[in-house]
Design an enzyme around this catalytic site. Structure first.
Site, PDB file in Angstrom:
ATOM      1  N   GLU A 120     -11.534  44.016  86.583  1.00  9.13           N
ATOM      2  CA  GLU A 120     -10.280  43.554  85.974  1.00  9.13           C
ATOM      3  C   GLU A 120     -10.064  42.052  86.121  1.00  9.13           C
ATOM      4  O   GLU A 120      -9.141  41.504  85.528  1.00  9.13           O
ATOM      5  CB  GLU A 120      -9.091  44.277  86.634  1.00  9.13           C
ATOM      6  CG  GLU A 120      -9.003  45.762  86.352  1.00  9.13           C
ATOM      7  CD  GLU A 120      -9.796  46.615  87.343  1.00  9.13           C
ATOM      8  OE1 GLU A 120     -10.800  46.117  87.904  1.00  9.13           O
ATOM      9  OE2 GLU A 120      -9.412  47.774  87.542  1.00  9.13           O
ATOM     10  N   THR A 173     -14.091  50.515  84.543  1.00  2.86           N
ATOM     11  CA  THR A 173     -14.213  50.554  86.006  1.00  2.86           C
ATOM     12  C   THR A 173     -14.718  51.949  86.371  1.00  2.86           C
ATOM     13  O   THR A 173     -14.427  52.913  85.662  1.00  2.86           O
ATOM     14  CB  THR A 173     -12.867  50.309  86.709  1.00  2.86           C
ATOM     15  OG1 THR A 173     -11.977  51.331  86.317  1.00  2.86           O
ATOM     16  CG2 THR A 173     -12.289  48.969  86.346  1.00  2.86           C
ATOM     17  N   TRP A 176      -2.287  50.112 110.466  1.00  5.52           N
ATOM     18  CA  TRP A 176      -3.431  50.223 109.566  1.00  5.52           C
ATOM     19  C   TRP A 176      -4.709  49.803 110.271  1.00  5.52           C
ATOM     20  O   TRP A 176      -4.748  48.780 110.953  1.00  5.52           O
ATOM     21  CB  TRP A 176      -3.231  49.329 108.342  1.00  5.52           C
ATOM     22  CG  TRP A 176      -2.160  49.817 107.396  1.00  5.52           C
ATOM     23  CD1 TRP A 176      -1.327  50.887 107.579  1.00  5.52           C
ATOM     24  CD2 TRP A 176      -1.807  49.239 106.145  1.00  5.52           C
ATOM     25  NE1 TRP A 176      -0.486  51.009 106.507  1.00  5.52           N
ATOM     26  CE2 TRP A 176      -0.756  50.014 105.614  1.00  5.52           C
ATOM     27  CE3 TRP A 176      -2.280  48.148 105.410  1.00  5.52           C
ATOM     28  CZ2 TRP A 176      -0.161  49.733 104.385  1.00  5.52           C
ATOM     29  CZ3 TRP A 176      -1.690  47.869 104.189  1.00  5.52           C
ATOM     30  CH2 TRP A 176      -0.644  48.655 103.680  1.00  5.52           C
ATOM     31  N   LYS A 203      -4.527  55.019 108.183  1.00  5.06           N
ATOM     32  CA  LYS A 203      -3.175  54.841 108.700  1.00  5.06           C
ATOM     33  C   LYS A 203      -3.032  55.669 109.978  1.00  5.06           C
ATOM     34  O   LYS A 203      -2.912  56.879 109.937  1.00  5.06           O
ATOM     35  CB  LYS A 203      -2.149  55.235 107.646  1.00  5.06           C
ATOM     36  CG  LYS A 203      -2.283  54.315 106.447  1.00  5.06           C
ATOM     37  CD  LYS A 203      -1.191  54.447 105.417  1.00  5.06           C
ATOM     38  CE  LYS A 203      -1.382  53.329 104.389  1.00  5.06           C
ATOM     39  NZ  LYS A 203      -0.693  53.504 103.148  1.00  5.06           N
TER      40      LYS A 203
HETATM   41  P1  ADP Z   1     -15.246  49.654  90.919  1.00  2.00           P
HETATM   42  O1  ADP Z   1     -13.752  49.478  91.103  1.00  2.00           O
HETATM   43  O2  ADP Z   1     -15.608  50.457  89.780  1.00  2.00           O
HETATM   44  O3  ADP Z   1     -15.997  49.874  92.192  1.00  2.00           O
HETATM   45  P2  ADP Z   1     -15.429  46.836  90.700  1.00  2.00           P
HETATM   46  O4  ADP Z   1     -16.674  46.071  90.731  1.00  2.00           O
HETATM   47  O5  ADP Z   1     -14.412  46.431  89.725  1.00  2.00           O
HETATM   48  O6  ADP Z   1     -15.828  48.281  90.437  1.00  2.00           O
HETATM   49  O7  ADP Z   1     -14.866  46.860  92.170  1.00  2.00           O
HETATM   50  C1  ADP Z   1     -13.955  45.915  92.598  1.00  2.00           C
HETATM   51  C2  ADP Z   1     -13.596  46.202  94.027  1.00  2.00           C
HETATM   52  O8  ADP Z   1     -14.710  46.030  94.873  1.00  2.00           O
HETATM   53  C3  ADP Z   1     -12.556  45.270  94.566  1.00  2.00           C
HETATM   54  O9  ADP Z   1     -11.270  45.686  94.216  1.00  2.00           O
HETATM   55  C4  ADP Z   1     -12.809  45.359  96.063  1.00  2.00           C
HETATM   56  O10 ADP Z   1     -12.198  46.493  96.624  1.00  2.00           O
HETATM   57  C5  ADP Z   1     -14.285  45.564  96.137  1.00  2.00           C
HETATM   58  N1  ADP Z   1     -14.939  44.294  96.434  1.00  2.00           N
HETATM   59  C6  ADP Z   1     -15.489  43.423  95.581  1.00  2.00           C
HETATM   60  N2  ADP Z   1     -16.033  42.384  96.228  1.00  2.00           N
HETATM   61  C7  ADP Z   1     -15.812  42.581  97.542  1.00  2.00           C
HETATM   62  C8  ADP Z   1     -16.125  41.863  98.746  1.00  2.00           C
HETATM   63  N3  ADP Z   1     -16.790  40.715  98.732  1.00  2.00           N
HETATM   64  N4  ADP Z   1     -15.710  42.397  99.907  1.00  2.00           N
HETATM   65  C9  ADP Z   1     -15.030  43.552  99.960  1.00  2.00           C
HETATM   66  N5  ADP Z   1     -14.729  44.281  98.878  1.00  2.00           N
HETATM   67  C10 ADP Z   1     -15.101  43.809  97.684  1.00  2.00           C
END
Ligand code: ADP
Length: 540
Positions: free
Chosen positions: A323, A178, A437, A432
């Site tokens: 993940e 990640t 929120w 916050k």
């Molecule tokens: P990184 O954490 O390295 O940016 P990831 O691709 O694993 O890479 O990111 C996952 C995160 O991206 C999710 O936990 C979420 O916060 C965000 N995310 C993924 N898809 C969406 C979506 N459709 N809308 C909003 N947030 C999203």
């Protein structure tokens, strides 16, 4: 029933045997668009396996790739996993020190890289002692200060019958880190079985809904979040694959979509914004594209509307993370929503969607207590299932599951009575204000629909009275000028009064991270020393 272990090599065997003539089209590193088939990819992947075995690669060893989406990358991918090695996709856009950390942490042994990565490799390889062989995914290797081979010569003349599979379906297949917006990057280790199940889950009609008749343009980089599983789902159904290489600008993508008859594509919102800007400027058309899955960050309403109204393309919002393999929810209409007008469906399309099968979701408060699915209550989003990480590679970060075996996504969301999940923020980005929120994402999505805005970001800034207040940062479209009040007026009436940003700042560029998402960490750093305009008499 018969014993049939769910190992991923079987997917390319299947594609080669039953969809052998289906094309894989690549914008090659050498420049031209090149064509091959599943049968060709299978044969050459077997040659890669032979070369890897000769290089001493054993089951469980990490074979790294560092490259854009291409046929050779796909061959290397299956060549490694077919013999039980672990395919580790390195992201060339990360900072060199992050790549060094990741390659050492993974213990990569062989590295297959695009030739454009040569200068980067010259910098990092002296610090990556486990990498003992470098192969460039090209016809000829570029000149380098380190020994390296050229892919075509490396596989040429090798037998194409190296046996695949024969290992436990729970064996590791892929490793993806990640991007580590907090702390060090962490590795997620996928299994053969978990990726096999994920591909089947994503192929369902209420998910990606791919078929043998689709032509899939894979914009999501192969090095990011398991390429949304498309390396497995496309061969599983025999879809034609179009791999755009390094050229992800609007003009290059549009050319491929039209020339290859692309019906389906997947990518992050920023990619679609670039494509739409190009189409608008050139009065381009999309004559074959039917639907796109957008995810990775929240998809702004303007993308849904423009793609539908001007180009007849259906946008399907998806959510997931490295993940979670990654796809976990998809915003397709439930029976109750399906009959409604587009305007009435839109609020649901904007949500991140309903859960795929095999998974379970819950919302909890900070004490881990379950929260109601009423569409209003925000909570931490927790997820469980066979395609969800149970921990990180080499136990980094320790225990990550709660008492019920759910993984904490780090996202804050709501779930409504229809089962639609909506991300309201990342736990670390939520603002916050006075104990309540504010969702930075909601405000961003509304602000970016302003006709003069190219990109918008909202971040929380320390406030003497309210703890934190939102500030809107705007990158205007080229040639545009705007004042702060224009943006506040635009938001007025569309968000709660107390969600109104306390300030609007115009910036030359909103920084994007290595995976095309807005980099809030850098934005916050850029605002060091900034103080909010503070009016102690202002009531909210
Ligand atoms: P990184 O954490 O390295 O940016 P990831 O691709 O694993 O890479 O990111 C996952 C995160 O991206 C999710 O936990 C979420 O916060 C965000 N995310 C993924 N898809 C969406 C979506 N459709 N809308 C909003 N947030 C999203």
């Amino acid at each position: 029933m018969q014993d049939w272990s769910l190992t991923l090599d079987k997917l390319l065997d299947h594609a080669a045997r039953w969809h052998g003539g289906r094309e894989i089209v690549t914008r090659s590193v050498e420049g031209p668009v090149v064509r091959s088939t599943y049968a060709d990819i299978h044969r050459r992947a077997k040659q890669v396996s032979h070369a890897l075995l000769e290089a001493g690669v054993k089951p469980g060893d990490r074979v790294a790739t560092m490259g854009w989406n291409s046929d050779r990358h796909l061959e290397a991918w299956y060549g490694a996993i077919g013999i039980g090695a672990v395919l580790h996709t390195l992201n060339p856009r990360l900072f060199p020190e992050q790549i060094v950390y990741i390659a050492n942490h993974a213990g990569d042994e062989v590295l297959l890289a695009d030739p454009a990565c040569a200068p980067l490799l010259a910098e990092i390889l002296p610090q990556c002692p486990t990498i003992r062989q470098v192969v460039f995914l090209s016809e000829a290797a570029p000149p380098t200060p380190f020994p390296a081979l050229a892919y075509e010569a490396w596989i040429a003349g090798r037998p194409a019958d190296t046996p695949w599979g024969g290992f436990d379906e729970n064996a590791a297949a892929g490793l993806c880190y990640t991007s580590g917006t907090t702390g060090n990057p962490k590795g997620v280790l996928y299994g053969h079985r978990s990726n096999y199940l994920h591909a089947m889950m994503t192929l369902q009609p209420d998910a990606l809904n791919l078929s043998a008749r689709d032509t899939v343009l894979l914009i999501v980089p192969m090095y990011h979040a398991n390429a949304w599983g498309v390396m497995y789902s496309a061969p599983m159904v025999g879809a034609k694959l179009v791999l755009p290489g390094q050229k992800l600008d609007g003009a290059s993508l549009h050319e491929l979509i039209e020339a290859e008859g692309v019906t389906y594509s997947a990518g992050v919102p920023t990619i679609w914004q670039m494509l739409l800007a190009h189409l608008k400027a050139t009065k381009g058309k999309l004559t074959t594209l039917q639907r796109v899955t957008v995810g990775g960050s929240a998809c702004p309403e303007s993308i849904f509307r423009t793609l539908r109204d001007d180009y007849g393309v259906d946008v399907i919002h998806g959510w997931g993370m490295t993940e979670t393999s990654p796809l976990a929810t998809v915003s397709v209409p439930s029976p109750a929503i399906a009959g409604r007008s587009f305007e009435d469906q839109l609020p649901y399309k904007l949500k991140q969607g309903r859960l795929l099968c095999n998974l379970d979701l819950k919302l909890v408060d900070d004490a881990g207590r379950r929260l109601p699915h009423d569409g209003r209550t925000f909570g931490r989003l927790m997820i469980k299932g066979p395609t969800i990480a149970s921990g990180y590679f080499r136990a980094e970060g320790g225990e990550v599951l709660d008492d019920e075996g759910f993984f904490d996504t780090g996202d804050v969301s709501t779930i409504d009575a229809e089962g639609y999940m909506q991300i309201t923020d990342r736990a670390k980005d939520v603002i916050k204000s006075g104990g309540e929120w504010i969702s930075s994402i909601d405000v961003e999505n509304i602000a970016v629909a302003h006709p003069k805005a190219a990109l918008c970001a909202v971040i929380g800034v320390v406030h003497p009275k309210w703890d934190e207040r939102p500030v809107l940062l705007v990158q205007l479209k080229p040639g545009e000028q705007a004042g702060k009040q224009e943006f506040l007026d635009f938001l007025d009436g569309k968000i709660a009064r107390w969600w109104m940003p306390d300030d609007v700042l115009f910036v030359d560029e909103i920084p994007l991270g290595a995976t095309g998402k807005i980099d809030k960490k850098r934005l916050r750093e850029g605002l060091t020393g900034y103080e909010l305009p503070f009016d102690p008499n202002l009531r909210r």
